[in-house]
Scaffold this active site. Structure first.
Site, PDB file in Angstrom:
ATOM      1  N   GLY A 145       1.030  -1.298   0.378  1.00 30.21           N
ATOM      2  CA  GLY A 145       0.451  -0.007  -0.100  1.00 30.21           C
ATOM      3  C   GLY A 145       0.812   1.218  -0.311  1.00 30.21           C
ATOM      4  O   GLY A 145       2.066   0.831   0.282  1.00 30.21           O
ATOM      5  N   CYS A 146       0.015   2.429   0.015  1.00 29.35           N
ATOM      6  CA  CYS A 146       1.276   3.911  -0.662  1.00 29.35           C
ATOM      7  C   CYS A 146       0.884   4.056   0.741  1.00 29.35           C
ATOM      8  O   CYS A 146       2.602   4.144   0.853  1.00 29.35           O
ATOM      9  CB  CYS A 146       0.166   5.140  -1.117  1.00 29.35           C
ATOM     10  N   PHE A 147       0.500   4.083   2.150  1.00 29.48           N
ATOM     11  CA  PHE A 147       0.617   5.139   3.198  1.00 29.48           C
ATOM     12  C   PHE A 147       1.689   3.535   3.979  1.00 29.48           C
ATOM     13  O   PHE A 147       3.429   3.872   4.278  1.00 29.48           O
ATOM     14  CB  PHE A 147      -0.176   4.777   4.091  1.00 29.48           C
TER      15      PHE A 147
END
Length: 339
Positions: free
Chosen positions: A136-138
């Protein structure tokens, strides 16, 4: 060199569009199809208008296994449904950009296991993998800020994070909190202390620092919340994530910086800066840039990534390069916006 034939499912969205932008010019890739049921027959540049003049590719509503690599750029939950409904040839490698296979308890597929695709954590495992769960990005930006400490067993029991993401992190489908009129000139919190990416962050940190997460029968998210305190924010800009992370540490600033530079010395996309950093340094690139400072007994690590590239599609191509035995940076030497 024989080119890698790829297919993209969900190619009309943000992450699918970013994949197309990279792969059209990738020196070792041939795009066989760009799947989009809602745009079938339309030109790719009719939807991704910045690609006008770059490709004559048209969206298709069919997909098949006459490819080497399949990218799944679909919503969370839809990747698993797609793979359950479609039988792919055994030779096809899969890179899933959803969260469906990221956690260790849910990685099984066709008698094998998806490998969590964070190259800075397990590049060798990615090289030999058939199926990749793209982070995921976070999770990407935060893990890259913490892995060097975890590798030394130096993470304390409490980590504090304030992270602000651009509007593209919410996906292309409009919602009340992604609408321009609401988002512009605005700032808001969401999923305080309970963001779903805490689960993959917790698993990766525990991989390097065993015992970091408390043991017990509680769900993984609940155990991660006991150690990692995150306040996510919606920013009024389209791209990028800035994460400001602080924790107690006995390291001085020079020692901490040395740990980080050593850990990332062989990784081409993660860099340590001696000066203050800002999002424009990474927007439109596959980079993560980190800055480390000491304030009293606190260590402050600032991390910046482009949520659609290093946080999604760029990292997916990085994983494909590793799986195919290519130069890890192939097709990914991208220029930041600068101004």
């Amino acid at each position: 060199m024989t080119k890698i034939n790829v297919g993209i499912v969900g190619s009309a969205g943000y992450t699918g569009g970013e994949l197309l932008r990279i792969l059209i010019y990738h020196p070792h890739v041939n795009i066989v199809y760009a799947h989009s049921a809602s745009n079938a027959g339309n030109g790719v540049s009719d939807v991704h208008t910045d690609l006008l003049g770059d490709t004559d590719l048209r969206f298709s509503d069919t997909y098949h296994s006459d490819i080497d690599v399949l990218f799944l750029c679909v919503g969370h939950g839809d990747a698993r449904k797609f793979l359950e409904a479609n039988t792919l040839a055994p030779h096809v490698k899969i890179i899933d950009l959803s969260q469906d296979y990221r956690l260790s308890a849910h990685r099984g597929y066709q008698g094998q296991s998806f490998v969590y695709g964070l190259p800075e954590l397990q590049r060798d495992a990615i090289r030999s993998a058939r199926y990749i769960a793209n982070p995921g990005c976070f999770a990407t930006g935060i893990q890259l800020a913490l892995l060097p400490l975890a590798a030394q067993g130096l993470l304390p029991q409490q980590i504090h994070i304030n992270a602000t993401t651009g509007s593209t992190g919410a996906g292309q489908r409009p919602s009340a909190t992604s609408h321009f009129s609401w988002r512009s000139g605005n700032l808001s919190l969401y999923k305080a202390f309970s963001h779903q990416h805490l689960q993959e962050i917790g698993e990766s940190l525990t991989q390097l620092q065993p015992g970091f997460l408390p043991e017990g029968e509680e769900p993984l998210l609940q155990r991660a919340m006991q150690r990692i305190n995150i306040i996510p924010q919606r920013g009024n800009f389209p791209r990028g994530i800035l994460s400001a992370i602080y924790l107690d540490s006995d390291l001085d600033e020079a020692e901490a910086q040395a740990h980080y530079r050593t850990f990332y010395a062989e990784h081409p996309f993660t860099h340590v800066s001696d000066t203050n950093i800002d999002l424009k340094q990474v927007v439109n690139t596959n980079k993560c840039i980190l800055q480390i400072e000491k304030h009293g007994g606190k260590l402050l690590i600032t991390s910046i990534v482009d949520n659609l590239l290093k946080g999604a599609s760029g990292q997916a191509v990085q994983n494909m390069n590793l799986m195919a035995g290519l130069d890890e940076t192939a097709g990914l030497r991208l220029k930041s916006v600068g101004f």
